[in-house]
Design a protein around this motif. Structure first.
Motif, PDB file in Angstrom:
ATOM      1  N   GLU A 231       0.754  -1.129  -0.020  1.00  0.00           N
ATOM      2  CA  GLU A 231      -0.050   0.000  -0.026  1.00  0.00           C
ATOM      3  C   GLU A 231       0.719   1.315  -0.036  1.00  0.00           C
ATOM      4  N   LEU A 232       2.113   1.430   0.714  1.00  0.00           N
ATOM      5  CA  LEU A 232       2.987   2.433   0.765  1.00  0.00           C
ATOM      6  C   LEU A 232       3.592   2.699  -0.569  1.00  0.00           C
ATOM      7  N   LYS A 233       3.913   1.672  -1.365  1.00  0.00           N
ATOM      8  CA  LYS A 233       4.535   1.820  -2.647  1.00  0.00           C
ATOM      9  C   LYS A 233       3.447   2.344  -3.693  1.00  0.00           C
ATOM     10  N   GLU A 234       2.177   1.862  -3.508  1.00  0.00           N
ATOM     11  CA  GLU A 234       0.994   2.390  -4.421  1.00  0.00           C
ATOM     12  C   GLU A 234       0.833   3.753  -4.020  1.00  0.00           C
ATOM     13  N   ALA A 235       0.825   4.049  -2.834  1.00  0.00           N
ATOM     14  CA  ALA A 235       0.422   5.487  -2.675  1.00  0.00           C
ATOM     15  C   ALA A 235       1.709   6.531  -2.995  1.00  0.00           C
ATOM     16  N   ALA A 236       2.906   5.802  -2.764  1.00  0.00           N
ATOM     17  CA  ALA A 236       3.964   7.006  -3.218  1.00  0.00           C
ATOM     18  C   ALA A 236       4.189   7.331  -4.706  1.00  0.00           C
ATOM     19  N   VAL A 237       3.581   6.444  -5.695  1.00  0.00           N
ATOM     20  CA  VAL A 237       3.426   6.787  -7.138  1.00  0.00           C
ATOM     21  C   VAL A 237       2.274   7.989  -7.200  1.00  0.00           C
ATOM     22  N   ILE A 238       1.531   8.021  -6.557  1.00  0.00           N
ATOM     23  CA  ILE A 238       0.209   8.797  -6.847  1.00  0.00           C
ATOM     24  C   ILE A 238       0.009   9.812  -5.846  1.00  0.00           C
TER      25      ILE A 238
END
Length: 536
Positions: A231-238
């Motif tokens: 979830e952290l990596k997905e949120a860092a992109v957007i």
């Protein structure tokens, strides 16, 4: 008889010249009113002085514990052969008699004799002036006070008071720093605050990640769970955060290092506090835990002061403001203070917290007194009392269940009766009532009110009388089908009446037949006003 007298300069032995005067205790003080009369009662036999301050300090420390020092034993062996020794401390006399085989005496007359010798000490001991004795007493008292503060076992709980105070301060500072990290780094990566809830894990993640663009290249498996990492990596992109400079990121990482360092020190301090509490107050720790026990000691001032308090005071210790406010306003007093955070009270139901807190406070007071004044160093008493309290809690909970179930010990619980609801369940026995459109059709059917009006106006038709309490007969489908036939017979009989009466009766029927159906399916007549008008 010889008299042993301790001075800051050394030990003195006085010879009692007239032992008969000791029989009159009330008049003995008159013999020491002047130095000449004092010399007629006692006379200095021997004196040994201390070589330095350390020797005087060690001798005074042993005397406080009622133990003779090595120099004192040597001095008494040399000058007390076959003599009776008068001492000011009975425990010291027993120790001297046991080790040196010298008979010792301690009574009220000896204490009065000691007071007289103290008042004329500088006159009875030649070479010891007042100006020399005062500095010696002051220096020895200061040294003795420092020694007692440093080595006294009664003052060990001071370390617990300091440790729990520092632990609370660390918690406040740690929370302040952690919230500052969240607010500061939130400008760059605001979504991270909702993804990682723990402050320490948040600081570790920020320190490892740096810029949010690096999140996809890093491995957070040692810090975060797998689903949180994804979830952290997905949120860092957007992410919608702003960009920060290298200098800003460096300062944020330094603050993260401070948070992690404070967290590690807090863990070490908690381990230290836990070990000290298990050593000093093991029974108190077994009952209420390390933190609650340490806060009770800190609030009481010391373990000995806390041991002087009754159980009722221990119960509300920490809630003094609420207590005095309740007494002033004549409201209910608080049931618990610092002891509320104990695990036993946390396990109890809200209705039972007051009873358990009262029982726990009574057992806690006993445990504190045993730890402060007892000789045992184990926590067997605390564990035994904790088991009793847990059994009492289970008993109270079982009794509450019995009351709610309607057992023989308590009255059954009165609940609101609902015929459409099952007991203990949320479902309904009968289905919910729905709108029945066929009930709107009134064709070929007479209402009970219209039929009653018609029967009252007929001379030939007499309605059947009902007894009091009898219900109206249920209108079946067969009666509904016979209604048109009965109407025709009635119409033939009504032709003999006047046309005016027929018209009025017909109008009454038309108005009475207007019926509305409410949500419960009951019919409500709206023609009462018209009926009254036509009746006139």
């Amino acid at each position: 008889m010889l008299v042993l007298f301790e001075t800051p300069a050394g030990f003195a032995l006085f010879k009692v010249l007239d032992e008969g005067k000791l029989s009159k205790v009330e008049d003995l003080w008159k013999e020491f009113s002047t130095s000449e009369s004092a010399r007629q009662v006692v006379k200095l036999k021997a004196f040994t002085k201390f070589e330095n301050t350390s020797e005087a300090l060690s001798a005074a420390t042993l005397l406080i514990d009622s133990k003779p020092s090595k120099g004192l034993r040597k001095f008494l062996r040399a000058h007390c052969d076959g003599e009776t020794l008068a001492v000011a401390d009975s425990k010291l006399g027993n120790a001297i008699k046991e080790k040196l085989q010298i008979d010792c005496v301690h009574n009220n007359a000896i204490m009065e004799l000691m007071r007289g010798v103290r008042s004329q000490l500088t006159e009875l001991i030649s070479g010891l002036a007042v100006q020399d004795l005062a500095p010696m007493s002051l220096g020895l008292s200061h040294s003795l006070s420092r020694y007692k503060l440093k080595f006294s076992p009664d003052k060990v709980d001071t370390m617990i008071i300091q440790a729990i105070g520092l632990l609370d301060d660390l918690d406040k500072e740690l929370n302040t720093y952690a919230m500052r990290v969240r607010e500061w780094y939130g400008w760059h990566f605001p979504e991270l605050a909702k993804i990682v809830q723990d402050n320490i894990l948040y600081a570790k993640a920020v320190k490892l990640m740096g810029y949010r663009a690096n999140a996809s290249k890093l491995d957070f498996s040692e810090i975060l769970p797998e689903e949180v990492e994804t979830e952290l990596k997905e949120a860092a992109v957007i992410s919608m955060g702003t960009e920060i400079s290298d200098l800003d990121l460096m300062n944020i990482k330094d603050l993260c290092n401070q948070v992690l360092a404070l967290s590690e020190y807090r863990a070490q301090l908690y381990d230290y506090l836990k070990s000290r509490m298990n050593t000093i107050a093991p029974n108190l720790t077994a009952l209420v835990g390390e933190l609650v026990g340490a806060r009770l000691i800190a609030h009481g001032g010391s373990l000995l002061n806390l041991a002087k308090q009754p159980g009722s005071t221990v119960q509300i210790l920490g809630a003094e403001k609420a207590l005095f406010r309740a007494l002033k306003t004549k409201h209910a007093t608080p049931k618990y203070g610092l002891i509320f955070h104990a695990s036993l009270i946390g396990q109890a139901a809200p209705k039972l917290k007051g009873k358990i807190s009262r029982s726990l406070a009574a057992k806690t007071a006993l445990a504190i007194r045993y730890d402060a004044l007892g000789d045992g160093q184990d926590n067997s008493m605390g564990l035994e009392n904790r088991a009793k309290l847990e059994a009492r809690l289970r008993n109270l909970e079982g009794r509450e269940l019995g009351h709610s179930a309607g057992s023989t010990k308590g009255k059954p619980k009165i609940e609101f009766y609902d015929k459409d609801r099952k007991k203990g369940a949320g479902a309904l026995i009968t289905a919910a009532k729905t709108y029945n459109p066929s009930a709107d059709s009134l064709l070929g059917r007479m209402t009970p009110v219209a039929e009653k009006l018609a029967d009252n106006q007929e001379d030939d038709m007499v309605p059947k009388k009902r007894k009091h309490g009898d219900k109206e007969p249920f209108q079946t489908e067969e009666k509904v089908e016979e209604a048109p036939v009965i109407e025709e017979k009635k119409e033939k009989k009504r032709k003999k009446k006047d046309d005016v009466k027929n018209i009025n009766l017909q109008n009454n029927r038309d108005h009475v037949s207007l019926v509305a159906q409410d949500t419960n399916g009951n019919r409500i007549l709206f023609a009462q006003r018209e009926q009254a008008r036509f009746a006139r």
